[in-house]
Scaffold this motif. Structure first.
Motif, PDB file in Angstrom:
ATOM      1  N   ARG A 175      -5.245  13.579  10.604  1.00  0.00           N
ATOM      2  CA  ARG A 175      -4.037  12.808  10.316  1.00  0.00           C
ATOM      3  C   ARG A 175      -2.794  13.523  10.840  1.00  0.00           C
ATOM      4  O   ARG A 175      -2.789  14.739  11.039  1.00  0.00           O
ATOM      5  N   ARG A 176      -1.730  12.748  11.025  1.00  0.00           N
ATOM      6  CA  ARG A 176      -0.464  13.290  11.481  1.00  0.00           C
ATOM      7  C   ARG A 176       0.666  12.741  10.605  1.00  0.00           C
ATOM      8  O   ARG A 176       1.439  11.885  11.021  1.00  0.00           O
ATOM      9  N   PRO A 177       0.755  13.232   9.367  1.00  0.00           N
ATOM     10  CA  PRO A 177       1.791  12.705   8.478  1.00  0.00           C
ATOM     11  C   PRO A 177       3.182  13.187   8.885  1.00  0.00           C
ATOM     12  O   PRO A 177       3.326  14.205   9.565  1.00  0.00           O
ATOM     13  N   SER A 178       4.182  12.443   8.497  1.00  0.00           N
ATOM     14  CA  SER A 178       5.570  12.850   8.736  1.00  0.00           C
ATOM     15  C   SER A 178       6.380  12.543   7.491  1.00  0.00           C
ATOM     16  O   SER A 178       6.278  11.446   6.933  1.00  0.00           O
ATOM     17  N   PRO A 179       7.163  13.514   7.012  1.00  0.00           N
ATOM     18  CA  PRO A 179       7.917  13.318   5.767  1.00  0.00           C
ATOM     19  C   PRO A 179       8.902  12.160   5.882  1.00  0.00           C
ATOM     20  O   PRO A 179       9.510  11.929   6.926  1.00  0.00           O
ATOM     21  N   ASP A 180       9.071  11.437   4.784  1.00  0.00           N
ATOM     22  CA  ASP A 180      10.034  10.346   4.699  1.00  0.00           C
ATOM     23  C   ASP A 180      10.887  10.533   3.449  1.00  0.00           C
ATOM     24  O   ASP A 180      10.525  11.312   2.558  1.00  0.00           O
ATOM     25  N   PRO A 181      12.017   9.832   3.351  1.00  0.00           N
ATOM     26  CA  PRO A 181      12.853   9.935   2.156  1.00  0.00           C
ATOM     27  C   PRO A 181      12.054   9.657   0.883  1.00  0.00           C
ATOM     28  O   PRO A 181      11.105   8.874   0.889  1.00  0.00           O
ATOM     29  N   GLU A 182      12.466  10.308  -0.187  1.00  0.00           N
ATOM     30  CA  GLU A 182      11.699  10.264  -1.430  1.00  0.00           C
ATOM     31  C   GLU A 182      11.603   8.874  -2.040  1.00  0.00           C
ATOM     32  O   GLU A 182      10.545   8.437  -2.464  1.00  0.00           O
TER      33      GLU A 182
ATOM     34  N   ALA B  74      14.752 -10.946 -21.783  1.00  0.00           N
ATOM     35  CA  ALA B  74      13.329 -10.664 -21.995  1.00  0.00           C
ATOM     36  C   ALA B  74      12.584 -10.363 -20.692  1.00  0.00           C
ATOM     37  O   ALA B  74      11.362 -10.277 -20.679  1.00  0.00           O
ATOM     38  N   THR B  75      13.339 -10.183 -19.596  1.00  0.00           N
ATOM     39  CA  THR B  75      12.723  -9.938 -18.291  1.00  0.00           C
ATOM     40  C   THR B  75      13.023  -8.529 -17.819  1.00  0.00           C
ATOM     41  O   THR B  75      14.172  -8.084 -17.845  1.00  0.00           O
ATOM     42  N   LEU B  76      11.978  -7.842 -17.378  1.00  0.00           N
ATOM     43  CA  LEU B  76      12.122  -6.505 -16.804  1.00  0.00           C
ATOM     44  C   LEU B  76      11.962  -6.628 -15.290  1.00  0.00           C
ATOM     45  O   LEU B  76      10.914  -7.083 -14.806  1.00  0.00           O
ATOM     46  N   HIS B  77      12.993  -6.246 -14.547  1.00  0.00           N
ATOM     47  CA  HIS B  77      12.970  -6.290 -13.092  1.00  0.00           C
ATOM     48  C   HIS B  77      12.650  -4.895 -12.563  1.00  0.00           C
ATOM     49  O   HIS B  77      13.328  -3.918 -12.902  1.00  0.00           O
ATOM     50  N   ILE B  78      11.613  -4.807 -11.726  1.00  0.00           N
ATOM     51  CA  ILE B  78      11.185  -3.542 -11.138  1.00  0.00           C
ATOM     52  C   ILE B  78      11.225  -3.695  -9.622  1.00  0.00           C
ATOM     53  O   ILE B  78      10.625  -4.622  -9.072  1.00  0.00           O
ATOM     54  N   VAL B  79      11.927  -2.796  -8.960  1.00  0.00           N
ATOM     55  CA  VAL B  79      12.101  -2.892  -7.507  1.00  0.00           C
ATOM     56  C   VAL B  79      11.709  -1.575  -6.849  1.00  0.00           C
ATOM     57  O   VAL B  79      12.230  -0.507  -7.212  1.00  0.00           O
ATOM     58  N   LEU B  80      10.795  -1.643  -5.882  1.00  0.00           N
ATOM     59  CA  LEU B  80      10.454  -0.479  -5.066  1.00  0.00           C
ATOM     60  C   LEU B  80      11.538  -0.311  -4.008  1.00  0.00           C
ATOM     61  O   LEU B  80      11.779  -1.222  -3.213  1.00  0.00           O
ATOM     62  N   ASP B  81      12.179   0.853  -3.989  1.00  0.00           N
ATOM     63  CA  ASP B  81      13.297   1.074  -3.079  1.00  0.00           C
ATOM     64  C   ASP B  81      13.025   2.318  -2.217  1.00  0.00           C
ATOM     65  O   ASP B  81      13.556   3.397  -2.444  1.00  0.00           O
ATOM     66  N   ARG B  82      12.168   2.136  -1.239  1.00  0.00           N
ATOM     67  CA  ARG B  82      11.873   3.183  -0.255  1.00  0.00           C
ATOM     68  C   ARG B  82      11.598   2.512   1.090  1.00  0.00           C
ATOM     69  O   ARG B  82      10.542   2.701   1.695  1.00  0.00           O
ATOM     70  N   PRO B  83      12.531   1.707   1.573  1.00  0.00           N
ATOM     71  CA  PRO B  83      12.249   0.856   2.738  1.00  0.00           C
ATOM     72  C   PRO B  83      11.958   1.624   4.018  1.00  0.00           C
ATOM     73  O   PRO B  83      11.196   1.143   4.862  1.00  0.00           O
ATOM     74  N   HIS B  84      12.555   2.802   4.195  1.00  0.00           N
ATOM     75  CA  HIS B  84      12.340   3.546   5.438  1.00  0.00           C
ATOM     76  C   HIS B  84      10.907   4.067   5.545  1.00  0.00           C
ATOM     77  O   HIS B  84      10.446   4.404   6.644  1.00  0.00           O
TER      78      HIS B  84
END
Length: 325
Positions: free
Chosen positions: A132-139, A149-159
């Motif tokens: 493999r050839r991994p490369s670090p990305d932003p955390e 009554a709603t919990l909103h969960i968003v993945l925020d690592r688009p790069h």
């Protein structure tokens, strides 16, 4: 049978009327059964410890007992190539799928983790790690907001195409635990920022825990699926772009999954010498059935949104506005 299919499966064709002898000399990477040509056998007493794939008449009484029956868009050539590259991982995958469908969700997740840990000690996985050839990305981060009554969960690592690293995993686990413990939360909406829903587990972190038993104990505490499983019926997921590996596995637990028309889905772990380890050996079969799950896992092929809808991996195809933060 089409000539191209016959040529692809010829060396692995077996006669199901002979059953499985259990002989060590009979072990092979996989086997194919021509359901159009075999006798009207209701079932085998036991399957061999490697994948057995049928093709032809899906209504044959033997078909439901096999690990899978070939179905478009999965093709025999790709499936054979993938299994030949990692035959041990393929064997463990189908044996897990055969067993876990009879277990409770919690026990099945434990079995998946144990099987995943087993493969983490294999030569097939070690060979993949070396290449493999991994490369670090932003955390990255997980954004959690509650509205009534709603919990909103968003993945925020688009790069990093929302790849799930330790930070994202732990924050997802915390968010799902909150939802599981608070009865006043009636809905959980999981979304992501950017062009991809999630590229799955972060390849940069593969192999950083070298002891498989330790890795299993970590999963037992921090696997998001364990917290999610308690109230999965309230989870609503929308997928845009790629859903790969853990992105498929987590979303398949949800009570409702929608996808953009251009979304696509893939379980590529076999090429790494592994099996889906974020709950997918439990969630995906319970959505689309053991056999179609096996086709996705053994072939590593992508399926599009239309196929995902036909297979019931998703519930609807919808365009939704992009998430902004």
């Amino acid at each position: 049978m089409q000539p191209t299919l016959r040529a692809a499966v010829e060396k692995y064709l077996i006669d199901p009327s002979l059953g499985w002898s259990g002989s060590a000399e009979a072990w092979q990477p996989l086997a194919f059964v021509d359901l159009d040509a075999c006798e009207d056998i209701a079932q085998w007493d036991s399957l061999p410890p490697f994948p057995v794939i049928g093709f032809g008449e899906r209504r044959h009484r033997l078909a439901s007992t096999l690990d899978a029956v070939l179905e478009s868009p999965i093709d025999a050539e790709t499936l054979i190539k993938q299994v030949e590259r990692a035959p041990r991982a393929a064997a463990v995958t189908v044996q897990l799928l055969r067993t876990s469908e009879r277990l409770s969700l919690e026990h099945a997740l434990a079995m998946e983790s144990l099987a995943y840990g087993l493969l983490q000690g294999s030569e097939e996985y070690a060979a993949w790690l070396m290449g493999r050839r991994p490369s670090p990305d932003p955390e990255g981060r997980v954004i959690v907001e509650r509205q009534d009554a709603t919990l909103h969960i968003v993945l925020d690592r688009p790069h990093a195409r929302n790849a799930i690293n330790r930070v994202i995993r732990d924050q997802l686990c915390e968010a799902f635990t909150l939802a599981s413990l608070d009865p006043e939360i009636r809905s959980v909406k999981l979304r992501s920022v950017g062009e991809a829903f999630s590229a799955g587990g972060d390849l940069e972190e593969f192999g950083t825990t070298t002891d498989p038993a330790t890795a299993h104990l970590i999963r037992a505490r921090t696997l998001p699926a364990l917290a999610l499983a308690r109230r999965r019926e309230i989870l609503d997921v929308h997928i845009q772009g790629a859903a790969i590996g853990a992105g498929v596995e987590i979303s398949a637990f949800a009570g409702r999954v929608t996808a953009a028309p251009t979304a696509w889905f893939q379980l590529p772990e076999l090429a790494m010498g592994l099996l889906p380890g974020a709950g997918g050996c439990v969630s995906v079969p319970r959505r689309i059935g053991r056999q179609r799950a096996a086709l996705m896992m053994l072939s590593g092929q992508r399926i599009d949104a239309q196929t995902a809808l036909r297979w019931r991996l998703i519930d609807a195809i919808e365009d939704q506005p992009p998430v902004t933060v």
